[in-house]
Design a protein around this motif. Structure first.
Motif, mmCIF file in Angstrom:
data_model
loop_
_atom_site.group_PDB
_atom_site.id
_atom_site.type_symbol
_atom_site.label_atom_id
_atom_site.label_comp_id
_atom_site.label_asym_id
_atom_site.label_seq_id
_atom_site.Cartn_x
_atom_site.Cartn_y
_atom_site.Cartn_z
ATOM 1 N N ARG A 187 7.645 59.614 -44.007
ATOM 2 C CA ARG A 187 7.973 58.436 -44.837
ATOM 3 C C ARG A 187 7.796 58.429 -46.263
ATOM 4 N NH1 ARG A 187 11.636 54.784 -43.987
ATOM 5 N NH2 ARG A 187 11.032 54.920 -41.902
ATOM 6 N N ARG A 188 6.602 59.235 -46.732
ATOM 7 C CA ARG A 188 6.226 59.110 -48.372
ATOM 8 C C ARG A 188 7.251 60.027 -48.997
ATOM 9 N NH1 ARG A 188 0.418 61.281 -46.687
ATOM 10 N NH2 ARG A 188 1.724 62.535 -45.407
ATOM 11 N N VAL A 189 7.718 60.987 -48.382
ATOM 12 C CA VAL A 189 8.643 62.067 -48.987
ATOM 13 C C VAL A 189 9.948 61.139 -48.905
ATOM 14 C CG1 VAL A 189 10.196 63.933 -48.916
ATOM 15 C CG2 VAL A 189 7.341 63.880 -48.682
ATOM 16 N N HIS A 190 10.339 60.592 -47.780
ATOM 17 C CA HIS A 190 11.783 59.772 -47.532
ATOM 18 C C HIS A 190 11.896 58.739 -48.612
ATOM 19 C CE1 HIS A 190 14.109 56.569 -45.905
ATOM 20 N NE2 HIS A 190 14.764 57.613 -45.448
ATOM 21 N N ASP A 191 10.952 58.064 -48.801
ATOM 22 C CA ASP A 191 11.096 57.006 -49.956
ATOM 23 C C ASP A 191 11.328 57.369 -51.243
ATOM 24 O OD1 ASP A 191 10.441 55.315 -47.779
ATOM 25 O OD2 ASP A 191 8.397 54.808 -48.392
ATOM 26 N N VAL A 192 10.759 58.653 -51.845
ATOM 27 C CA VAL A 192 10.952 59.195 -53.093
ATOM 28 C C VAL A 192 12.406 59.733 -52.842
ATOM 29 C CG1 VAL A 192 10.288 60.989 -54.440
ATOM 30 C CG2 VAL A 192 8.476 59.884 -53.542
ATOM 31 N N VAL A 193 12.659 60.321 -51.938
ATOM 32 C CA VAL A 193 14.124 61.085 -51.753
ATOM 33 C C VAL A 193 15.245 59.998 -51.915
ATOM 34 C CG1 VAL A 193 15.745 62.185 -50.256
ATOM 35 C CG2 VAL A 193 13.431 62.919 -50.513
ATOM 36 N N GLU A 194 14.967 58.816 -51.296
ATOM 37 C CA GLU A 194 15.838 57.643 -51.359
ATOM 38 C C GLU A 194 15.917 57.101 -52.667
ATOM 39 O OE1 GLU A 194 18.096 56.217 -48.808
ATOM 40 O OE2 GLU A 194 17.677 57.898 -48.120
ATOM 41 N N TRP A 195 14.820 56.974 -53.521
ATOM 42 C CA TRP A 195 14.874 56.652 -55.165
ATOM 43 C C TRP A 195 15.860 57.503 -55.541
ATOM 44 C CZ3 TRP A 195 13.645 57.823 -59.858
ATOM 45 C CH2 TRP A 195 13.803 56.919 -60.735
ATOM 46 N N LEU A 196 15.528 58.801 -55.498
ATOM 47 C CA LEU A 196 16.173 59.862 -56.258
ATOM 48 C C LEU A 196 17.901 59.666 -56.224
ATOM 49 C CD1 LEU A 196 13.859 62.588 -55.974
ATOM 50 C CD2 LEU A 196 14.091 61.411 -57.974
ATOM 51 N N ALA A 197 18.143 59.482 -54.821
ATOM 52 C CA ALA A 197 19.671 59.476 -54.302
ATOM 53 C C ALA A 197 20.172 58.090 -55.246
ATOM 54 C CB ALA A 197 19.738 59.323 -53.012
ATOM 55 N N ARG A 198 19.466 57.066 -55.139
ATOM 56 C CA ARG A 198 20.001 55.828 -55.895
ATOM 57 C C ARG A 198 19.807 55.945 -57.406
ATOM 58 N NH1 ARG A 198 16.676 53.610 -51.841
ATOM 59 N NH2 ARG A 198 15.125 52.920 -53.278
ATOM 60 N N HIS A 199 19.124 56.875 -57.816
ATOM 61 C CA HIS A 199 19.026 56.855 -59.357
ATOM 62 C C HIS A 199 19.041 58.418 -59.868
ATOM 63 C CE1 HIS A 199 16.626 53.451 -58.025
ATOM 64 N NE2 HIS A 199 17.231 52.609 -58.932
ATOM 65 N N PRO A 200 20.286 58.972 -59.562
ATOM 66 C CA PRO A 200 20.541 60.305 -60.277
ATOM 67 C C PRO A 200 20.507 60.473 -61.571
ATOM 68 C CG PRO A 200 22.322 59.213 -59.690
ATOM 69 C CD PRO A 200 21.624 58.248 -59.142
ATOM 70 N N THR A 201 20.685 59.483 -62.400
ATOM 71 C CA THR A 201 20.631 59.618 -63.931
ATOM 72 C C THR A 201 19.398 59.340 -64.495
ATOM 73 O OG1 THR A 201 21.009 57.134 -64.274
ATOM 74 C CG2 THR A 201 22.794 58.337 -64.083
ATOM 75 N N ARG A 202 18.185 58.879 -63.698
ATOM 76 C CA ARG A 202 16.825 58.858 -64.244
ATOM 77 C C ARG A 202 15.855 60.084 -63.760
ATOM 78 N NH1 ARG A 202 15.711 52.797 -62.283
ATOM 79 N NH2 ARG A 202 13.475 53.359 -63.402
ATOM 80 N N ARG A 203 14.864 60.329 -64.627
ATOM 81 C CA ARG A 203 13.810 61.143 -64.380
ATOM 82 C C ARG A 203 12.797 60.593 -63.729
ATOM 83 N NH1 ARG A 203 18.120 63.177 -65.422
ATOM 84 N NH2 ARG A 203 18.531 64.987 -66.866
ATOM 85 N N LEU A 204 12.212 60.976 -62.742
ATOM 86 C CA LEU A 204 11.073 60.641 -62.056
ATOM 87 C C LEU A 204 9.920 61.672 -62.202
ATOM 88 C CD1 LEU A 204 9.698 58.568 -60.285
ATOM 89 C CD2 LEU A 204 10.302 59.564 -58.108
ATOM 90 N N ASP A 205 8.862 61.290 -62.935
ATOM 91 C CA ASP A 205 7.690 62.184 -63.071
ATOM 92 C C ASP A 205 7.097 62.437 -61.915
ATOM 93 O OD1 ASP A 205 4.260 62.058 -63.662
ATOM 94 O OD2 ASP A 205 5.605 63.469 -65.189
#
Length: 289
Positions: A187-205
């Protein structure tokens, strides 16, 4: 457990296609009266011979059941998929009473309009499933409850679609429990993966992603690679290039515009990363899409 209840053919795409076709066609489930959420009373017990199908899901509490002569422990995440003719005798601990969700249903023969008690044997769910993702099943149950509360001419069609989705989800969780499908992503990885999928134009540190998972950067990096097969940085690039392919194929944007909206200050870096992941340059991809 019988061969039907642990069917290795669930490992194949063809089996799942066949299941989907049956549930949406000649073996479509129809909701029947009887369904909702119940906080069982302290002196509750249940003694019944089923006349239809009943999806019975424990949300909380502790109990015991005897189903067709087999003893079952009832705890949160336990689902009983009861069939016509099944005999159940259940009770619970009044100090930790059961909270359950349930839905009675039947399978209809679309050609005859009559109830069909027995479906294809290899497509039946096991009578007991222990969920690995109770919140997802509860989300489907909530959807059914909303449909029941708002009757209308669309209610029958919507309840059938909701039941199909619910049954497919329980099938998937039963298959994961049997090793026929891969386990859920952490779940901890899933939540980050979902965020990345919704925000492909943004960079997550990396450190921010690790903090959201309440892990150190090193711990999160190892967990992320184990769950996705890629490093955190490589996965972010993959997400951006996947979005770039969509934009190039489906919009009138130029390669330069796509690179810019995806946050690439260096056009050459975008071209290099795109080609590394697709095998072709973005301009060629756009012309051939």
């Amino acid at each position: 457990m019988t061969a039907v209840e642990n069917n290795p053919s669930r490992r194949t795409v063809q089996w799942w296609d066949r299941l989907g076709a049956a549930l949406s066609g000649p073996w479509a489930p129809r909701a029947r009266p009887g369904g909702g959420y119940v906080h069982c009373e302290p002196d509750w017990s249940w003694h019944l011979v089923l006349s239809d199908h009943d999806l019975w899901c424990v949300l909380d509490g502790v109990g015991r059941a005897r189903l067709n002569g087999r003893d079952i422990t009832l705890t949160a995440g336990c689902v009983l998929m009861l069939r016509p003719g099944d005999e159940i005798d259940a009770h619970h601990d009044p100090r930790n009473p059961l909270t359950v969700a349930y839905q009675h249903y039947s399978h209809d023969d679309a050609g005859q309009g009559a109830a069909v008690d027995d479906g294809p044997p290899d497509l039946l769910l096991p009578r007991q499933v222990h969920l690995d993702d109770l919140p997802e099943v509860r989300r489907h149950l909530d959807g059914l409850a909303r449909i029941r509360r708002r009757p209308g001419p669309d209610a029958s069609a919507r309840s059938t679609a909701a039941l199909v989705a619910l049954l497919l989800e329980i099938h998937a969780q039963a298959a994961r429990a049997a090793g026929d499908l891969p386990p859920l992503m952490d779940r901890r990885v899933h939540d980050v993966v979902e965020w990345l999928a919704r925000h492909p134009t943004r960079r997550l540190d990396l450190h921010a992603a690790a903090a959201s998972a309440e892990l150190s950067a090193d711990q999160f990096s190892r967990l992320f690679r184990r769950e996705t097969g890629q490093s955190f940085r490589a996965y972010q690039v993959t997400v951006r290039i996947d979005r770039a392919r969509e934009l190039l194929a489906e919009s009138g944007m130029t390669v330069s515009q796509v690179a810019r909206v995806l946050g690439y200050a260096d056009h050459r870096l975008f071209v290099r990363q795109f080609k590394a992941r697709t095998g072709t340059a973005p301009g060629i991809w756009k012309r051939s899409a």
